[in-house]
Design a protein around this motif. Structure first.
Motif, PDB file in Angstrom:
ATOM      1  N   ASN A  85      53.766  47.122  27.547  1.00 28.06           N
ATOM      2  CA  ASN A  85      54.762  46.851  28.716  1.00 28.06           C
ATOM      3  C   ASN A  85      53.994  45.802  29.871  1.00 28.06           C
ATOM      4  O   ASN A  85      54.646  44.737  30.034  1.00 28.06           O
ATOM      5  N   THR A  86      52.937  46.448  30.199  1.00 27.83           N
ATOM      6  CA  THR A  86      52.121  45.295  31.353  1.00 27.83           C
ATOM      7  C   THR A  86      51.834  44.273  30.519  1.00 27.83           C
ATOM      8  O   THR A  86      51.864  42.935  31.291  1.00 27.83           O
ATOM      9  N   LEU A  87      51.399  44.139  29.280  1.00 27.87           N
ATOM     10  CA  LEU A  87      50.898  42.713  28.911  1.00 27.87           C
ATOM     11  C   LEU A  87      52.071  41.883  28.619  1.00 27.87           C
ATOM     12  O   LEU A  87      52.105  40.445  28.777  1.00 27.87           O
ATOM     13  N   ASP A  88      53.166  42.515  28.075  1.00 27.52           N
ATOM     14  CA  ASP A  88      54.490  41.852  27.946  1.00 27.52           C
ATOM     15  C   ASP A  88      54.911  41.433  29.140  1.00 27.52           C
ATOM     16  O   ASP A  88      55.599  40.180  29.007  1.00 27.52           O
ATOM     17  N   THR A  89      54.843  41.856  30.265  1.00 24.09           N
ATOM     18  CA  THR A  89      55.767  41.361  31.171  1.00 24.09           C
ATOM     19  C   THR A  89      55.169  41.434  32.684  1.00 24.09           C
ATOM     20  O   THR A  89      55.788  40.844  33.660  1.00 24.09           O
ATOM     21  N   ALA A  90      53.866  41.857  32.828  1.00 22.15           N
ATOM     22  CA  ALA A  90      53.381  41.931  34.348  1.00 22.15           C
ATOM     23  C   ALA A  90      52.048  41.016  34.369  1.00 22.15           C
ATOM     24  O   ALA A  90      51.758  41.352  35.779  1.00 22.15           O
ATOM     25  N   ILE A  91      51.527  40.595  33.624  1.00 19.97           N
ATOM     26  CA  ILE A  91      50.331  39.824  33.798  1.00 19.97           C
ATOM     27  C   ILE A  91      51.043  38.318  34.339  1.00 19.97           C
ATOM     28  O   ILE A  91      51.129  37.301  33.721  1.00 19.97           O
ATOM     29  N   LYS A  92      51.306  38.207  35.476  1.00 18.91           N
ATOM     30  CA  LYS A  92      51.927  36.975  36.280  1.00 18.91           C
ATOM     31  C   LYS A  92      51.206  35.855  36.258  1.00 18.91           C
ATOM     32  O   LYS A  92      51.480  34.677  36.090  1.00 18.91           O
ATOM     33  N   TRP A  93      49.817  35.888  36.340  1.00 21.87           N
ATOM     34  CA  TRP A  93      48.874  34.543  36.325  1.00 21.87           C
ATOM     35  C   TRP A  93      47.444  35.122  36.062  1.00 21.87           C
ATOM     36  O   TRP A  93      46.792  36.114  36.364  1.00 21.87           O
ATOM     37  N   ILE A  94      46.796  34.175  35.235  1.00 18.96           N
ATOM     38  CA  ILE A  94      45.418  34.443  35.052  1.00 18.96           C
ATOM     39  C   ILE A  94      44.775  32.855  35.397  1.00 18.96           C
ATOM     40  O   ILE A  94      45.192  31.695  34.932  1.00 18.96           O
ATOM     41  N   GLY A  95      43.543  32.925  35.980  1.00 17.21           N
ATOM     42  CA  GLY A  95      42.932  31.912  36.297  1.00 17.21           C
ATOM     43  C   GLY A  95      41.595  31.878  36.957  1.00 17.21           C
ATOM     44  O   GLY A  95      41.162  32.945  36.696  1.00 17.21           O
ATOM     45  N   GLN A 166      50.123  39.527  48.157  1.00 14.62           N
ATOM     46  CA  GLN A 166      50.835  38.327  47.433  1.00 14.62           C
ATOM     47  C   GLN A 166      49.820  37.824  46.407  1.00 14.62           C
ATOM     48  O   GLN A 166      48.664  37.863  46.219  1.00 14.62           O
ATOM     49  N   PRO A 167      50.650  36.824  45.656  1.00 14.63           N
ATOM     50  CA  PRO A 167      49.893  35.984  44.661  1.00 14.63           C
ATOM     51  C   PRO A 167      48.777  35.283  45.311  1.00 14.63           C
ATOM     52  O   PRO A 167      48.686  34.724  46.453  1.00 14.63           O
ATOM     53  N   PRO A 168      47.713  35.045  44.725  1.00 10.77           N
ATOM     54  CA  PRO A 168      46.483  34.247  45.335  1.00 10.77           C
ATOM     55  C   PRO A 168      46.886  32.771  45.334  1.00 10.77           C
ATOM     56  O   PRO A 168      47.638  32.195  44.365  1.00 10.77           O
ATOM     57  N   VAL A 169      46.409  32.125  46.121  1.00  7.89           N
ATOM     58  CA  VAL A 169      47.031  30.494  46.366  1.00  7.89           C
ATOM     59  C   VAL A 169      46.511  29.910  45.160  1.00  7.89           C
ATOM     60  O   VAL A 169      47.534  28.791  45.078  1.00  7.89           O
ATOM     61  N   GLU A 170      45.528  30.112  44.385  1.00  9.89           N
ATOM     62  CA  GLU A 170      45.171  29.184  43.160  1.00  9.89           C
ATOM     63  C   GLU A 170      46.521  29.595  42.047  1.00  9.89           C
ATOM     64  O   GLU A 170      46.405  28.362  41.368  1.00  9.89           O
ATOM     65  N   SER A 171      47.194  30.322  42.035  1.00 12.18           N
ATOM     66  CA  SER A 171      48.205  30.605  41.332  1.00 12.18           C
ATOM     67  C   SER A 171      49.677  29.594  41.300  1.00 12.18           C
ATOM     68  O   SER A 171      50.062  29.265  40.315  1.00 12.18           O
ATOM     69  N   GLY A 172      49.777  29.226  42.645  1.00  6.85           N
ATOM     70  CA  GLY A 172      50.910  28.321  43.072  1.00  6.85           C
ATOM     71  C   GLY A 172      52.032  29.053  42.994  1.00  6.85           C
ATOM     72  O   GLY A 172      53.193  28.561  43.325  1.00  6.85           O
ATOM     73  N   TYR A 190      47.465  41.732  59.862  1.00 13.78           N
ATOM     74  CA  TYR A 190      47.339  41.233  58.580  1.00 13.78           C
ATOM     75  C   TYR A 190      47.973  39.905  58.585  1.00 13.78           C
ATOM     76  O   TYR A 190      49.202  39.747  59.385  1.00 13.78           O
ATOM     77  N   SER A 191      47.692  39.415  57.370  1.00 10.34           N
ATOM     78  CA  SER A 191      48.713  37.924  57.385  1.00 10.34           C
ATOM     79  C   SER A 191      49.579  38.371  56.051  1.00 10.34           C
ATOM     80  O   SER A 191      49.163  38.594  54.991  1.00 10.34           O
ATOM     81  N   ALA A 192      50.870  37.894  56.518  1.00  8.65           N
ATOM     82  CA  ALA A 192      51.817  38.310  55.456  1.00  8.65           C
ATOM     83  C   ALA A 192      51.867  37.061  54.170  1.00  8.65           C
ATOM     84  O   ALA A 192      52.587  37.102  53.156  1.00  8.65           O
ATOM     85  N   THR A 193      51.133  36.111  54.430  1.00  7.75           N
ATOM     86  CA  THR A 193      50.800  35.058  53.484  1.00  7.75           C
ATOM     87  C   THR A 193      49.957  35.665  52.143  1.00  7.75           C
ATOM     88  O   THR A 193      49.991  35.095  51.255  1.00  7.75           O
ATOM     89  N   SER A 194      49.179  36.594  52.770  1.00  4.23           N
ATOM     90  CA  SER A 194      48.196  37.106  51.575  1.00  4.23           C
ATOM     91  C   SER A 194      48.629  38.678  51.386  1.00  4.23           C
ATOM     92  O   SER A 194      48.165  39.207  50.226  1.00  4.23           O
ATOM     93  N   VAL A 195      49.252  39.467  52.230  1.00  4.86           N
ATOM     94  CA  VAL A 195      49.651  40.517  52.137  1.00  4.86           C
ATOM     95  C   VAL A 195      50.994  41.020  51.948  1.00  4.86           C
ATOM     96  O   VAL A 195      51.896  40.358  52.711  1.00  4.86           O
ATOM     97  N   PHE A 196      51.380  41.810  51.090  1.00  7.01           N
ATOM     98  CA  PHE A 196      52.795  41.929  50.905  1.00  7.01           C
ATOM     99  C   PHE A 196      53.375  43.230  51.542  1.00  7.01           C
ATOM    100  O   PHE A 196      54.308  43.480  52.150  1.00  7.01           O
ATOM    101  N   GLU A 197      52.450  44.242  51.809  1.00  2.00           N
ATOM    102  CA  GLU A 197      52.529  45.198  52.743  1.00  2.00           C
ATOM    103  C   GLU A 197      51.359  46.195  52.979  1.00  2.00           C
ATOM    104  O   GLU A 197      50.281  46.041  52.293  1.00  2.00           O
TER     105      GLU A 197
END
Length: 529
Positions: A85-95, A166-172, A190-197
């Motif tokens: 399930n993680t591989l199918d659905t949750a690897i949101k970005w690789i770079g 949050q997603p890394p900036v490189e991911s777009g 903290y900064s909400a642009t890099s931290v979700f919680e």
């Protein structure tokens, strides 16, 4: 709406060719044919390969192999859906990092929330530990591990008290909106642009150590840890650990400044800390590390959270071996690593001694019964203790699973008996009983909601064939036909559940099946019809 697999497969293939795949949040709440041929007729829940977020030939080969290992068709369908399930659905970005084209990054979402938890992503990777091997290939599991370690290290260097990012900036990828965090007051900021919680959880720091130890144990790739930001991230973790040993009062009775404080405007007590963000008072000289929140993201009652201290001690000891290997390497960080390895070993040992000294308590006995010495869930250093357990890992039940102790340990066995007892005066207030499923839950969802994750941990920590078989039956029969592991299930009504897309719990189920095949293969030959 139910579609045939062939029809829906053609639809997905066309959608994937156009760069569009259905949202799995919606897809996973629908039934899809072909159903399993067993009593529960479980849905097929995997996206077609073109719509999966990562494809691994090793994982696919193992899934095919287990068709002859698992006799029950419903159990096999649950494994078939859950393990990948993680591989199918949750690897949101690789770079790769923008400032270093050799630094791999992997952004892993927890499922239905578009953010990366340190704890969840480490455990999502652990699901595939049995298949992990050294590799430099872009499409290898080793590459995913390295990317997770590197990205977690970045997060820890910028916001070491935070738990979700949050997603890394490189991911777009645009940052996700956490509406609940709008009223938070947090120290440090903290900064909400890099931290979700930014809930400080000791187990989140332990998760970084865990994923590092898992990768090193499987690959012996010491060179990797001498590159990039792993050593500085360990330094950041050690600073937080030492700072969070700060008690509430100084030797003269003065209230000391806390390194971390948190308040939130909320109607749920578990979403904020008492005493204007300071938390419940903590005694001096325990040698334990405070944790403001639990792995459920719920606030602690007493901040000396024993399962997280156990996990931190266990993986800090393992990470010290990595640091020692870095010290012996040609890395530019070798000199710093030499001193850190000894510091890590010493802290891991002192935490273990502190847990034995303060984390074991005697529970009150009934008439004619003197009581047992068991592990407390939380203590405060003043003599107060929370006698309970929660489904989320680290838990007391999971202590042998993450390697802190042997499951035959007598104190653990007594603790286990209490955790899995929801009826007596000394039982666990969050053990949910019912005709559908019997498992540990917790305040995150509330009374009546049993967590299949805890059932999985119960199997992983048991040698009792009858207990394992009964628990497996309950898991297989409570997916509401969807064929995925839910966050929680009503112990009386399996049609009432929360969160169908919870990648960590699904991967853990697959991990458990692989473990059973290794030590109790005959159980997988049973049928649960």
């Amino acid at each position: 709406m139910v579609r045939t697999l062939i029809g829906y497969g053609l639809f997905l293939a066309g959608a994937a060719a156009q760069g569009f795949c259905p949202d799995y949040s919606s897809y996973s709440q629908q039934n899809h044919t072909p159903y399993s041929t067993g009593r529960y007729q479980l849905s097929y829940q995997r996206p077609i390969p073109a719509c999966r977020t990562f494809n691994s030939t090793d994982v696919e080969s193992l899934i095919t192999q287990y068709q002859s290992v698992i006799s029950d068709p419903d159990l096999y369908r649950l494994f078939q859906n859950s393990f990948p399930n993680t591989l199918d659905t949750a690897i949101k970005w690789i770079g790769y990092a923008a400032n270093n084209s050799a630094e791999e990054l992997t952004f892993v979402i927890t499922g239905d929330i578009n953010a990366m938890w340190l704890r969840d992503s480490a455990n999502q990777m652990q699901s595939y530990l049995s298949l992990l091997k050294p590799s430099s290939a872009y499409n290898s599991l080793a590459r995913l591990y390295r990317g997770v370690i590197n990205l977690q290290a970045r997060y820890l260097l910028t916001s070491p008290y935070c738990n979700s990012f949050q997603p890394p900036v490189e991911s777009g990828i645009a940052p996700a909106n956490n509406g609940a965090a709008g009223s938070d007051s947090v120290t440090p900021s903290y900064s909400a642009t890099s931290v979700f919680e930014c809930k400080y959880e000791l187990d989140s720091l332990a998760a970084f150590l865990q994923v590092s130890v898992n990768y090193y144990t499987a690959t012996k790739d010491a060179d990797f840890f001498g590159k990039f930001q792993w050593v500085p991230a360990i330094q950041a973790i050690l600073k937080v650990a030492n700072d969070m040993m700060t008690p509430t009062y100084g030797s003269d009775g003065r209230v000391l400044a806390s390194p971390y404080m948190f308040t939130r405007l909320t109607t749920r007590t578990t979403e904020t800390l008492a005493n204007d963000g300071l938390g419940s008072p903590v005694g001096n000289g325990t040698g334990l590390i405070r944790s403001a929140f639990r792995p459920s993201d719920d606030s602690t009652i007493f901040q000396l959270f024993i399962p997280a201290n156990m996990m931190f001690s266990r993986y800090l000891d393992g990470a010290a071996d990595i640091m020692a290997a870095v010290a012996q390497s040609n890395s530019s960080q070798a000199g710093v690593a030499a001193g850190l390895a000894g510091e890590m070993k010493q802290l891991a040992a002192s935490l273990k001694a502190a847990i034995a000294r303060h984390g074991i308590v005697t529970v009150a006995g009934n008439e004619g019964y003197n009581g047992d010495q068991i592990y407390a869930y939380e203590v405060d250093g003043f003599g107060s203790a929370a006698i309970m357990d929660d489904a989320n890992i680290p838990s007391l039940l999971a202590a042998p699973f993450f390697g802190y102790l042997d499951k035959a340990d007598p104190v653990y066995q007594r603790t286990r008996n209490h955790i899995l007892d929801g009826s007596s005066v000394n039982g666990n207030p969050y053990f949910m009983r019912g005709p559908a499923i019997n498992a540990v839950g917790g305040p995150h969802v509330g009374p009546g909601a049993a967590w299949p994750m805890a059932s999985i941990v119960r199997i992983l920590t048991s040698d009792d064939d009858r207990e394992i078989t009964q628990t497996l039956k309950e898991i297989v029969s409570t997916t509401d036909g969807l064929g995925l592991i839910h966050e929680s299930v009503n112990s009386f009504n399996p049609g009432q559940w929360t969160r169908q897309w919870f990648s960590w719990a699904n991967g853990l189920f697959g991990q458990m099946i692989i473990d059973l095949h290794s030590r109790k293969p005959e159980i997988l030959k049973q049928r649960f019809q």
